[in-house]
Write a protein that holds these residues in place. Structure first.
Motif, mmCIF file in Angstrom:
data_model
loop_
_atom_site.group_PDB
_atom_site.id
_atom_site.type_symbol
_atom_site.label_atom_id
_atom_site.label_comp_id
_atom_site.label_asym_id
_atom_site.label_seq_id
_atom_site.Cartn_x
_atom_site.Cartn_y
_atom_site.Cartn_z
ATOM 1 N N ARG A 5 0.855 -1.191 0.000
ATOM 2 C CA ARG A 5 0.000 0.000 0.000
ATOM 3 C C ARG A 5 0.890 1.240 0.000
ATOM 4 N N ILE A 6 1.266 1.638 -1.189
ATOM 5 C CA ILE A 6 2.183 2.764 -1.358
ATOM 6 C C ILE A 6 1.403 3.991 -1.795
ATOM 7 N N VAL A 7 1.572 5.060 -1.054
ATOM 8 C CA VAL A 7 0.963 6.327 -1.438
ATOM 9 C C VAL A 7 1.942 7.115 -2.293
ATOM 10 N N SER A 8 3.172 7.189 -1.831
ATOM 11 C CA SER A 8 4.195 7.890 -2.591
ATOM 12 C C SER A 8 5.569 7.391 -2.165
ATOM 13 N N ILE A 9 6.522 7.521 -3.081
ATOM 14 C CA ILE A 9 7.919 7.164 -2.802
ATOM 15 C C ILE A 9 8.743 8.427 -2.851
ATOM 16 N N THR A 10 9.540 8.644 -1.822
ATOM 17 C CA THR A 10 10.338 9.858 -1.751
ATOM 18 C C THR A 10 11.819 9.614 -1.970
ATOM 19 N N ASN A 21 16.928 0.174 -1.209
ATOM 20 C CA ASN A 21 16.271 0.820 -0.083
ATOM 21 C C ASN A 21 15.267 1.812 -0.625
ATOM 22 N N VAL A 22 14.045 1.706 -0.164
ATOM 23 C CA VAL A 22 12.991 2.604 -0.637
ATOM 24 C C VAL A 22 12.271 3.187 0.565
ATOM 25 N N MET A 23 12.054 4.483 0.527
ATOM 26 C CA MET A 23 11.334 5.173 1.601
ATOM 27 C C MET A 23 10.196 5.975 1.008
ATOM 28 N N GLY A 24 9.151 6.114 1.786
ATOM 29 C CA GLY A 24 8.025 6.887 1.308
ATOM 30 C C GLY A 24 6.883 6.858 2.277
ATOM 31 N N SER A 38 4.851 6.549 7.312
ATOM 32 C CA SER A 38 6.062 6.446 6.518
ATOM 33 C C SER A 38 6.589 5.013 6.557
ATOM 34 N N PHE A 39 7.294 4.632 5.527
ATOM 35 C CA PHE A 39 7.939 3.324 5.504
ATOM 36 C C PHE A 39 9.388 3.466 5.057
ATOM 37 N N ASN A 40 10.181 2.522 5.440
ATOM 38 C CA ASN A 40 11.602 2.467 5.087
ATOM 39 C C ASN A 40 11.919 0.982 4.903
ATOM 40 N N SER A 41 11.933 0.537 3.657
ATOM 41 C CA SER A 41 12.062 -0.888 3.367
ATOM 42 C C SER A 41 13.360 -1.218 2.655
ATOM 43 N N TRP A 42 13.835 -2.441 2.920
ATOM 44 C CA TRP A 42 15.069 -2.935 2.298
ATOM 45 C C TRP A 42 14.764 -4.204 1.513
ATOM 46 N N GLY A 43 15.477 -4.371 0.414
ATOM 47 C CA GLY A 43 15.382 -5.596 -0.352
ATOM 48 C C GLY A 43 16.187 -6.699 0.304
ATOM 49 N N GLN A 44 16.081 -7.890 -0.266
ATOM 50 C CA GLN A 44 16.724 -9.065 0.320
ATOM 51 C C GLN A 44 18.194 -9.166 -0.065
#
Length: 122
Positions: free
Chosen positions: A27-32, A96-99, A108-114
């Motif tokens: 559930r992504i609203v926006s990526i910053t 790494n993606v934040m948004g 807000s989210f701050n996610s990392w890939g594997q």
């Protein structure tokens, strides 16, 4: 919760090219912010390249002129085109993606890939 899936790593010879991809889902609203980092045994994870929502990019000195970061907002995907690869580029690469994500409220989210292994052979 936002999840990232990376692809594109592998084994390549010196001077070769690879393109890494990282797609965010949820559930992504926006990526910053979108970034690529890499890690080798005994060393801290380091920033390779970053891309902000405004289109600003930042690269590690060691990859300037060889790597290019780009994004596809419609697909929530970030790419890292790696050219003229060197043995010292060998590492596990993480995106790494934040948004902003949506749930019961926007958070807000701050996610990392594997992580994906890149090996450059000489």
């Amino acid at each position: 919760q936002v999840q990232l899936v990376e692809s594109g790593g592998g084994l390549v010879q010196v001077g070769g090219s690879l393109r890494l991809s990282c797609t965010a889902s949820g559930r992504i609203v926006s990526i910053t912010y979108m970034g690529w980092y890499r890690e080798t045994p005994g060393k801290q994870r380091e920033l390779v390249a970053a891309l902000t929502r405004g289109g600003n990019t930042n690269y590690a000195d060691s990859v300037k002129g060889r790597f290019t970061i780009s994004g596809d907002n419609a697909k929530n995907t970030v790419y890292l085109q790696m050219n003229s690869l060197k043995p010292e580029d060998t590492a596990v690469y993480y995106c790494n993606v934040m948004g902003l994500g949506s749930g019961s409220t926007w958070t807000s989210f701050n996610s990392w890939g594997q992580g994906t292994q890149v090996t450059v052979s000489s």
